[in-house]
Design a protein around this motif. Structure first.
Motif, PDB file in Angstrom:
ATOM      1  N   TYR A  51      -5.800   3.949  -9.632  1.00 51.64           N
ATOM      2  CA  TYR A  51      -6.757   3.872  -8.519  1.00 51.64           C
ATOM      3  C   TYR A  51      -6.176   4.617  -7.335  1.00 51.64           C
ATOM      4  CZ  TYR A  51      -8.811   1.931  -4.276  1.00 51.64           C
ATOM      5  OH  TYR A  51      -9.380   1.791  -3.046  1.00 51.64           O
ATOM      6  N   ARG A  61     -14.899   5.018  -4.473  1.00 54.57           N
ATOM      7  CA  ARG A  61     -13.458   5.020  -4.777  1.00 54.57           C
ATOM      8  C   ARG A  61     -13.181   5.804  -6.062  1.00 54.57           C
ATOM      9  NH1 ARG A  61     -11.369   0.393  -2.076  1.00 54.57           N
ATOM     10  NH2 ARG A  61     -12.917  -0.220  -0.545  1.00 54.57           N
ATOM     11  N   PHE A 116      -0.135  11.007   1.783  1.00 54.91           N
ATOM     12  CA  PHE A 116      -0.407  10.539   0.429  1.00 54.91           C
ATOM     13  C   PHE A 116      -0.050  11.588  -0.615  1.00 54.91           C
ATOM     14  CE2 PHE A 116      -3.694   8.346   3.068  1.00 54.91           C
ATOM     15  CZ  PHE A 116      -3.117   7.095   2.980  1.00 54.91           C
ATOM     16  N   GLY A 174      -6.889   5.270  -3.462  1.00 55.71           N
ATOM     17  CA  GLY A 174      -7.700   4.729  -2.371  1.00 55.71           C
ATOM     18  C   GLY A 174      -7.756   5.615  -1.148  1.00 55.71           C
ATOM     19  N   TRP A 175      -7.460   6.889  -1.277  1.00 52.56           N
ATOM     20  CA  TRP A 175      -7.604   7.827  -0.163  1.00 52.56           C
ATOM     21  C   TRP A 175      -8.437   9.006  -0.656  1.00 52.56           C
ATOM     22  CZ3 TRP A 175      -2.859   6.406  -2.323  1.00 52.56           C
ATOM     23  CH2 TRP A 175      -2.277   7.325  -3.175  1.00 52.56           C
ATOM     24  N   THR A 210      -5.045  -3.248  -1.587  1.00 47.63           N
ATOM     25  CA  THR A 210      -4.161  -2.094  -1.797  1.00 47.63           C
ATOM     26  C   THR A 210      -4.944  -0.789  -1.869  1.00 47.63           C
ATOM     27  OG1 THR A 210      -2.425  -1.168  -3.219  1.00 47.63           O
ATOM     28  CG2 THR A 210      -4.202  -2.316  -4.341  1.00 47.63           C
ATOM     29  N   ASN A 211      -4.285   0.306  -1.475  1.00 42.72           N
ATOM     30  CA  ASN A 211      -4.939   1.626  -1.575  1.00 42.72           C
ATOM     31  C   ASN A 211      -4.421   2.409  -2.780  1.00 42.72           C
ATOM     32  OD1 ASN A 211      -2.372   2.336  -0.807  1.00 42.72           O
ATOM     33  ND2 ASN A 211      -2.993   3.611   0.922  1.00 42.72           N
ATOM     34  N   PHE A 212      -3.618   1.746  -3.605  1.00 44.28           N
ATOM     35  CA  PHE A 212      -3.088   2.402  -4.797  1.00 44.28           C
ATOM     36  C   PHE A 212      -2.838   1.340  -5.852  1.00 44.28           C
ATOM     37  CE2 PHE A 212       0.222   3.738  -7.642  1.00 44.28           C
ATOM     38  CZ  PHE A 212      -0.147   5.029  -7.949  1.00 44.28           C
ATOM     39  N   ILE A 227      -7.608  -4.855  -6.111  1.00 41.50           N
ATOM     40  CA  ILE A 227      -8.015  -4.182  -4.863  1.00 41.50           C
ATOM     41  C   ILE A 227      -8.739  -5.184  -3.959  1.00 41.50           C
ATOM     42  CG2 ILE A 227      -9.454  -2.344  -3.872  1.00 41.50           C
ATOM     43  CD1 ILE A 227      -9.095  -0.931  -6.711  1.00 41.50           C
ATOM     44  N   THR A 272       0.864  -1.179   0.000  1.00 42.13           N
ATOM     45  CA  THR A 272       0.000   0.000   0.000  1.00 42.13           C
ATOM     46  C   THR A 272       0.903   1.233   0.000  1.00 42.13           C
ATOM     47  OG1 THR A 272      -0.060  -0.023   2.400  1.00 42.13           O
ATOM     48  CG2 THR A 272      -1.923  -1.037   1.288  1.00 42.13           C
ATOM     49  N   ASP A 316       1.277  -1.780  -7.704  1.00 43.04           N
ATOM     50  CA  ASP A 316       0.572  -1.243  -6.535  1.00 43.04           C
ATOM     51  C   ASP A 316       1.478  -0.278  -5.777  1.00 43.04           C
ATOM     52  OD1 ASP A 316       2.318  -3.004  -5.397  1.00 43.04           O
ATOM     53  OD2 ASP A 316       0.789  -4.386  -4.645  1.00 43.04           O
TER      54      ASP A 316
END
Ligand SMILES: [Zn+2]
Length: 274
Positions: free
Chosen positions: A40, A69, A7, A42-43, A136-138, A131, A2, A222
């Motif tokens: 993507y 998202r 960020f 994710g924040w 993962t947030n990215f 995801i 992640t 990611d």
């Protein structure tokens, strides 16, 4: 993997998408308007200062798990080499609606495209799959059309994952380190089709780069947009060596399997190709 806080800002992401597009153009993987990039995020990001125009779009596949998202996506017909000059004009910012069937598309007043890339279906499906499995947030996904890698996919011997991977990863010691799962290979499938989307998702579960037979390649990361671009560049560099060797009557041997296994041992790389 992640991405950790603090960020990256939206501006930074726009810039790296532009820089990745420029690099892929330098290696001649994006002739005309070929290639596309999506990211993507994710924040929480408020896109409206950069992308004040809002509309609702149908998503290429329903992704209810991704409601709320965000994605940055290249516009259809945009040239990857030109993104860096004005990223907001070349990209759309999508937020998935509740239910996942539609999304809110945010764009710039300088927007240079009518619709998002027609390959957004494969991009979105790969993001969704990655995801949901890794959390993962990215996640960055890139499609490009590198010349030598794509040319090899026109030669029957190379239309085999193991053969292709063994032959392109043998030319530089870092290739196995960067692509320890090798490269995936898909036979020709119509661009933008559900068949290509489904096969790409499956292949990118295992590999970091997949060759789309007689078309190009798709890579994911990611960690960063540039890392996804690097993966295409590594695969293309190996393919370029392989092409040089084909036209030079196969005089080069490449690193031997033993030499590559020694590299893997030294760098702690797990692989099953050599
Ligand atoms: Zn293409």
């Amino acid at each position: 993997m992640t991405v950790n806080a603090p960020f990256p800002e939206l501006d930074e992401l726009l810039l790296v998408v532009g820089e990745a597009g420029r690099r892929l153009s330098e290696i001649e993987a994006t002739e005309g308007a070929a290639g596309n990039i999506s990211v993507y995020i994710g924040w929480p990001v408020d896109p409206r200062r950069k992308f004040p125009i809002e509309e609702t779009i149908e998503l290429p596949e329903a992704v209810p798990g991704l409601a709320g998202r965000s994605f940055l996506v290249t516009g259809s017909g945009r040239r990857l080499r030109e993104i860096v000059q004005d990223p907001a004009a070349n990209l759309g910012f999508v937020v998935v609606d509740e239910g996942g069937k539609t999304g809110r598309l945010y764009t710039s007043p300088r927007r240079l495209f009518a619709k998002l890339t027609s390959e957004f279906n494969s991009h979105l499906a790969v993001h969704h799959d990655q995801i949901s499995t890794s959390g993962t947030n990215f996640h960055a996904v890139i499609h490009a059309q590198p010349l030598h890698l794509t040319y090899l996919s026109h030669i029957p011997d190379y239309q085999d994952e193991a053969y292709l991977s063994r032959h392109i990863l043998r030319w530089q010691p870092e290739l196995i380190v960067q692509l320890p799962e090798g490269v995936g290979y898909l036979p020709f499938l119509v661009p933008g089709s559900p068949q290509l989307m489904a096969a790409t998702v499956k292949s990118l579960r295992v590999q970091r780069v997949v060759v789309w037979g007689k078309h190009g390649a798709m890579a994911r990361s990611d960690q960063s947009v540039k890392r996804a671009a690097d993966r295409i560049e590594y695969a293309e560099t190996g393919a370029h060596y392989e092409y040089l060797n084909l036209v030079n009557h196969g005089l080069g041997t490449g690193l031997t399997a033993e030499e590559i296994r020694a590299v893997c041992q030294a760098f702690g790389v797990q692989q099953a190709i050599f």
